[in-house]
Enzyme design. Structure first.
Site, PDB file in Angstrom:
ATOM      1  N   THR A 177     -28.075 -35.116  15.384  1.00  0.00           N
ATOM      2  CA  THR A 177     -27.732 -35.226  16.812  1.00  0.00           C
ATOM      3  C   THR A 177     -28.997 -35.089  17.641  1.00  0.00           C
ATOM      4  O   THR A 177     -29.944 -34.415  17.232  1.00  0.00           O
ATOM      5  CB  THR A 177     -26.798 -34.090  17.283  1.00  0.00           C
ATOM      6  N   ASP A 178     -29.004 -35.714  18.804  1.00  0.00           N
ATOM      7  CA  ASP A 178     -30.062 -35.371  19.745  1.00  0.00           C
ATOM      8  C   ASP A 178     -29.861 -33.891  20.090  1.00  0.00           C
ATOM      9  O   ASP A 178     -28.793 -33.318  19.857  1.00  0.00           O
ATOM     10  CB  ASP A 178     -30.018 -36.255  20.997  1.00  0.00           C
ATOM     11  N   TRP A 179     -30.894 -33.290  20.642  1.00  0.00           N
ATOM     12  CA  TRP A 179     -30.883 -31.826  20.830  1.00  0.00           C
ATOM     13  C   TRP A 179     -29.841 -31.407  21.866  1.00  0.00           C
ATOM     14  O   TRP A 179     -30.018 -31.587  23.063  1.00  0.00           O
ATOM     15  CB  TRP A 179     -32.292 -31.357  21.203  1.00  0.00           C
ATOM     16  N   GLY A 180     -28.724 -30.921  21.354  1.00  0.00           N
ATOM     17  CA  GLY A 180     -27.643 -30.526  22.253  1.00  0.00           C
ATOM     18  C   GLY A 180     -26.621 -31.632  22.466  1.00  0.00           C
ATOM     19  O   GLY A 180     -25.747 -31.518  23.318  1.00  0.00           O
TER      20      GLY A 180
END
Ligand code: BGC
Length: 808
Positions: free
Chosen positions: A228-231
C-alpha cells in the site's frame, strides 16, 4: 503454495501481523520461523534511506545518495538504455545502503500540468511512461533489489489524494491510466507494485479487485506483491482479499486484529490470507538472500557522472534563434539568476534525496572557455521584488554580450501533497526578464521546473534550454550543452500548452468534492490538442539539436514494423529520437488523431546515415472495447506517421489491419463531444454514456465519515471541529505564503480520519477514530466516551496480541 511448510507453522496472529509493516519502512520478521525483515525506501530518482526517525514526506534527513534527475526529466531522453543504466545505479546504491525494495518509479499520467507530483512522473503518454518505467525496473532489479512502480492507479491529483474517488470509464482507464503499468509489469517484470491512495470508481485502489486481481495478476501475470502507499489502506481485510499483500507503514496491531476478525466472521477466507503470506514470503526470502554478501559502498564519483550524463541527455533545447547556441569560445557572458547559485534540481516530498554532492553553475562556469563578465542573483527566491538585486543584474547584463538567465519554478510551486493552482513562474523573475530584455537582446534562458509552465515571455529569449529538475550533477550538464560540449537531444515528454485554460481537463481539475470526474476521457495531452486543433506552445516530442537529421526511405513490413533511413546532415555528432505514431482516419469509434506507438533514440556521427527499425507490438493497433470487454483491433487503413515530434511528421505510410470484432462500442449520436474531441464541457448524458453507468454523486451531504478528509471539517456539525478546520486552513495558508510548503500540515489537511489509525503505529485504532468522527459530527459526549474506552481497549488488545506473537 511455495511456502506451505512455513505457513503451516504460522499462527493466525503471525500471518496477520506479517501482512503489515514494522516501523516506517520495514516488514515484520518472525525469527522463530527464520522469516527475516526487509527494508523499503524511496525512491524514484535517488535512495532516501532514513537511518534515524522515519517519515514519508521527506522531512527527516536520510543517508547521502546520488540525486539523479527526476522522472519528468529522464523521460525527455526517450532513452530506455539510459533509464536502465540509471536504474542499475539506483539498484546498486539501494543495495549498498541496505534497502531491499526501492519505492519507484512513479508513473502516473500527467493528466493536468497542475498535479503537484508531475515532476516525479514520466509523461502524458502511457507508452512512453511505461517504456521508461520498465527500463528503470530492469536496471534496479538487476542488482537484486526490487523496484516498486507506483501509484497504482489513477493517482493524478494530490489534493485530497487519500479521500478522492477517480471516476473514469473503462476504456480511458485501460488505454491511458493503466497501459504504462502494464508495460512496467510485463516488460520490466516488476516484482512489487504500490497501490494508490485514492478510490478508483468507488473502491479504494488497494481494495480494488478489478485492478489488483482481474487486471494486475490475472491479465498481466504479475507474480509479486502489492504494497500500500503509506497510509493508503482502508479496510485491510478487503485489501488482502483483493490481492494486496503489505500494509505500510506500521499500522500497529489494529489492522492485524481486523484481519483475524474478518477471517473469523467469514468476511474473507483464511486461504486469501495464506495466499498473500505466501507471495510476501517469496519476496522477503528472495530479497534477503540477494542481500547476502552485499557491498556496503558505491562509487559516488561514478554515479555522480551518470547523473550528469542522464541530465545532459534529457535537457530539451526549445529555441535557438540565430544559432546563438552553442556559445562561441570566449563569449562574454553574464550569469544572472538565483538558480545559478542555488540550483533547483529536485522536488519536495517523499522523493527528496540527500545529495552526495551538488554542482552549481556559479562554481563550475570558470571551467569553460567563456569570459564571465559577472554573476548576479537578480531576484529573490521567495517571489519578493528587490530593487537593489534587480539593478545589480541589469547593470551586469548591459556589460555582457550574452546573458545566461537561470530561472524557473520555486521550491514551493511543486510538491507532493499539493497541486499547483496556476502554471506561472514567480512574477519577480518575469519582471526581471522583461527589464533584461531592454538592456540586452541576447538572452539565453535556462529553465528549471519539474512540470509544464506557461511561457508568455518566451519571445524575450534567443535560446531556451529546459532542464526540468536535473539532479545533483545538472549544472555541469547544462553548461556542457550551452557550450556545445554536448549536443542536446532531449525531446518533450509532455506538451507545453500556451496557457492553463487550454488544457483538456481545465474545468474538471482538481476535483473539489468527493469525486474526480475524468470527463475528458482519452483526450489527455497531445491527444486533445491535435484532435481539436488547439494551438500549443511546444508540442509533445519536440526538442532541437545543434545538427539536422534527414528522414527517408520509409518501409512498412506487414505485421512486423517499419524501417527508415536517418541521416545526420550537419557537421556535429548528435542523437535523434525517431517517433512512430499511429492513427486511423476513418475510425468508427472515437480516437485521437494519432498515438505514440514506438520510438527509438539513435546516435549518429556528423554525416552518418543509418537504417532504423521500429517494431509493431501488441499495443500498436489495439483499443479497449467496452462492449466485448477486451482489447480489439478495428478494421481499417491505419496511418503510420514517423516524426521528429508529434507536430513534425516527416514520413507517412499506410497499412491495412484486419478487425477482431464487428461489435463496436459507441453510438456517435449520443457522444458528440468524444467524437469531435471537444471535451471541455461534456454534458452529463455523454459522460454517462461513456461511463456506461450513472455518474456517482460527489456532493457532500449528511454526516462526515472516517473516510472524509480533515479539510472537509468545513462541513462539520461540531463548532470545535470547524475551529480546527479554520486553524488548519490558516496554517496551510501561512505555509503557502512563506514560500516553503509545510508538508506535514498539507498531509494532515488532506488526510482522512481513518489515517490516524493507520499511521500512528498502533496508538490509535479504528474504534477511537469512530469516536473522533462522532465528535466531529456533533455527538461530543458519546464520541469522547468511545475514544476513551477505545484507547484502553486498544492498549489492552495490543498487549494481548504482542504476547501471542512471542512464541518460541
Ligand atoms: C508517497 C509515496 C512514497 C511513500 C513513502 C507516500 O506519501 O505517496 O510515493 O513512496 O509516501 O515515503
Amino acid at each position: 503454495m511455495k511456502y506451505q511448510e512455513i505457513i503451516d507453522k504460522m499462527t493466525i496472529e503471525e500471518k496477520a501481523a506479517f501482512l503489515a509493516g514494522k516501523g516506517e519502512w520495514q516488514t515484520r520478521e518472525i525469527s522463530r520461523l527464520g522469516i527475516p525483515s526487509i527494508f523499503c525506501s524511496d525512491g524514484p530518482h535517488g535512495v532516501r534511506k532514513q537511518a534515524g526517525a522515519g517519515d514519508h514526506l521527506g522531512l527527516n534527513e536520510s543517508l547521502p545518495a546520488t540525486c539523479f534527475p527526476t522522472a519528468a526529466t529522464v523521460a525527455n531522453s526517450w532513452d530506455t538504455e539510459l533509464g536502465e543504466m540509471m536504474g542499475e545505479a539506483l539498484g546498486e546504491e539501494a543495495m549498498a545502503l541496505g534497502v531491499n525494495v526501492l519505492l519507484g518509479p512513479g508513473l502516473n499520467i500527467k493528466r493536468s500540468p497542475l498535479c503537484g507530483r508531475n515532476f516525479e512522473y514520466f509523461s502524458e503518454d502511457p507508452y512512453l511512461a511505461g517504456k521508461m518505467a520498465a527500463s528503470y525496473v530492469r536496471g534496479i532489479q538487476s542488482k537484486g533489489v526490487y523496484a516498486c512502480p507506483k501509484h497504482f492507479a489513477v493517482n493524478s491529483q494530490e489534493l485530497r489524494r487519500m479521500a478522492m474517488n477517480a471516476v473514469v470509464d473503462e476504456r480511458t482507464l485501460r488505454e491511458i491510466y493503466l497501459t504504462g503499468f502494464e508495460i512496467a509489469v510485463k516488460e520490466g517484470k516488476a516484482k512489487t507494485i504500490m497501490s494508490a491512495y485514492n478510490e478508483v470508481n468507488g473502491t479504494y485502489a488497494n481494495e480494488n479487485r478489478h485492478l489488483l486481481k482481474d487486471i494486475l495478476r490475472d491479465e498481466w501475470g504479475f507474480d509479486g506483491i502489492v504494497i500500500t502507499d503509506w497510509g493508503a489502506s482502508n479496510d485491510h481485510a478487503l485489501g488482502v482479499a483483493a490481492g494486496s499483500n503489505l500494509e505500510m507503514p506500521n499500522p500497529g496491531l489494529g489492522s492485524a486484529r481486523e484481519l483475524i476478525e474478518a477471517v473469523n466472521s467469514g468476511k474473507i477466507s483464511e486461504t486469501d490470507v495464506d495466499d498473500r503470506v505466501d507471495e510476501l514470503l517469496g519476496v522477503v526470502m528472495t530479497l534477503h538472500v540477494n542481500a547476502q554478501n552485499k557491498k556496503d559502498s558505491f562509487d559516488r564519483k561514478a554515479h555522480h557522472e551518470i547523473a550528469g550524463m542522464v541530465s545532459a541527455q534529457s535537457s530539451v533545447l526549445l529555441k535557438n534563434e540565430n544559432t546563438i547556441l552553442p556559445l562561441k569560445k570566449g563569449a562574454r557572458v553574464a550569469v544572472i539568476g538565483d538558480f545559478a547559485f542555488t540550483p533547483r534540481y529536485q522536488g519536495a516530498g517523499s522523493s527528496l534525496v540527500n545529495v552526495t554532492k551538488l554542482e552549481t553553475v556559479s562554481e563550475l562556469i570558470s571551467n569553460y572557455d567563456l569570459q564571465v563578465v559577472g554573476e548576479s542573483r537578480g531576484y529573490k527566491r521567495n517571489g519578493e521584488e528587490d530593487a537593489a538585486m534587480k539593478k545589480e543584474a541589469l547593470d551586469l547584463a548591459s556589460k555582457a554580450d550574452i546573458v545566461l538567465y537561470f530561472f524557473g519554478l520555486n521550491e514551493d510551486s511543486e510538491s507532493e501533497g499539493m497541486d499547483r493552482t496556476h502554471m506561472r513562474i514567480p512574477q519577480n523573475q518575469i519582471t526581471l526578464l522583461q527589464e533584461l530584455g531592454q538592456v540586452n537582446p541576447n538572452l539565453v534562458g535556462v529553465i528549471s521546473a519539474g512540470s509544464a509552465i506557461e511561457m508568455p515571455w518566451h519571445h524575450y529569449f534567443k535560446a531556451l534550454l529546459h532542464c526540468y529538475l536535473n539532479g545533483q550533477a545538472g549544472a555541469g550538464a547544462a553548461l556542457d550543452i550551452l557550450t556545445g560540449k554536448v549536443n542536446p537531444s532531449g525531446k518533450l515528454s509532455e506538451t507545453i500548452p500556451r496557457r492553463l485554460e487550454d488544457t483538456p481537463c481545465f474545468r474538471y481539475y482538481p476535483s473539489r468534492e468527493r469525486t474526480s470526474e475524468y470527463r475528458e476521457g482519452i483526450y489527455v495531452g497531445y491527444r486533445y490538442y491535435e484532435k481539436t486543433g488547439m494551438p500549443m506552445l511546444y508540442p509533445f516530442g519536440f526538442g532541437l539539436s545543434y545538427t539536422k537529421f534527414l528522414y527517408s526511405n520509409l518501409k512498412i513490413v506487414d505485421g512486423k514494423g517499419i524501417s527508415l533511413t536517418v541521416k545526420n546532415d550537419g557537421n556535429i555528432d548528435g542523437a535523434e529520437v525517431i517517433q512512430m505514431y499511429v492513427g486511423l482516419p476513418n475510425t468508427k469509434i472515437f480516437r485521437p488523431e494519432k498515438e505514440l506507438k514506438g520510438f527509438k533514440k539513435i546516435f549518429l556521427k556528423a554525416g552518418e546515415s543509418r537504417s532504423v527499425e521500429i517494431d509493431f507490438d501488441d499495443k500498436t493497433f489495439r483499443y479497449f472495447n467496452v462492449r466485448t470487454n477486451k482489447w480489439e483491433k478495428e478494421e481499417g487503413d491505419y496511418e503510420i506517421k514517423i516524426g521528429a515530434s508529434s507536430a513534425d511528421i516527416r514520413l507517412q505510410g499506410m497499412i491495412h489491419v484486419k478487425g477482431t470484432t464487428d461489435i463496436l462500442p459507441y453510438c456517435e449520436e449520443k457522444m458528440k463531444s468524444y467524437f469531435t474531441g471537444k471535451i471541455e464541457n461534456v454534458p452529463d448524458t455523454e459522460f454517462e454514456e461513456l461511463l456506461g453507468r450513472v455518474i456517482p454523486d460527489g456532493k457532500w451531504s449528511g454526516l462526515l465519515t472516517e473516510n472524509d478528509a480533515f479539510c472537509q471539517m468545513y462541513y462539520a456539525k461540531s463548532g470545535l471541529a470547524r475551529l480546527v478546520y479554520k486553524k488548519l486552513t490558516a496554517m496551510e495558508k501561512k505555509a503557502d505564503e512563506s514560500g516553503k510548503p509545510d508538508l506535514n500540515t498539507l498531509f494532515i489537511y488532506n488526510m482522512p480520519f481513518r489515517a490516524m489509525a493507520k499511521m500512528t503505529g498502533g496508538a490509535v485504532d479504528m474504534e477511537m477514530v469512530k469516536g473522533i468522527v462522532k465528535i466531529v459530527n456533533g455527538h461530543a459526549f458519546s464520541g469522547i466516551g468511545q475514544m476513551i474506552c477505545g484507547y484502553f481497549r486498544n492498549m489492552y488488545r495490543n498487549k494481548k496480541y504482542e504476547k501471542a506473537l512471542i512464541k518460541e
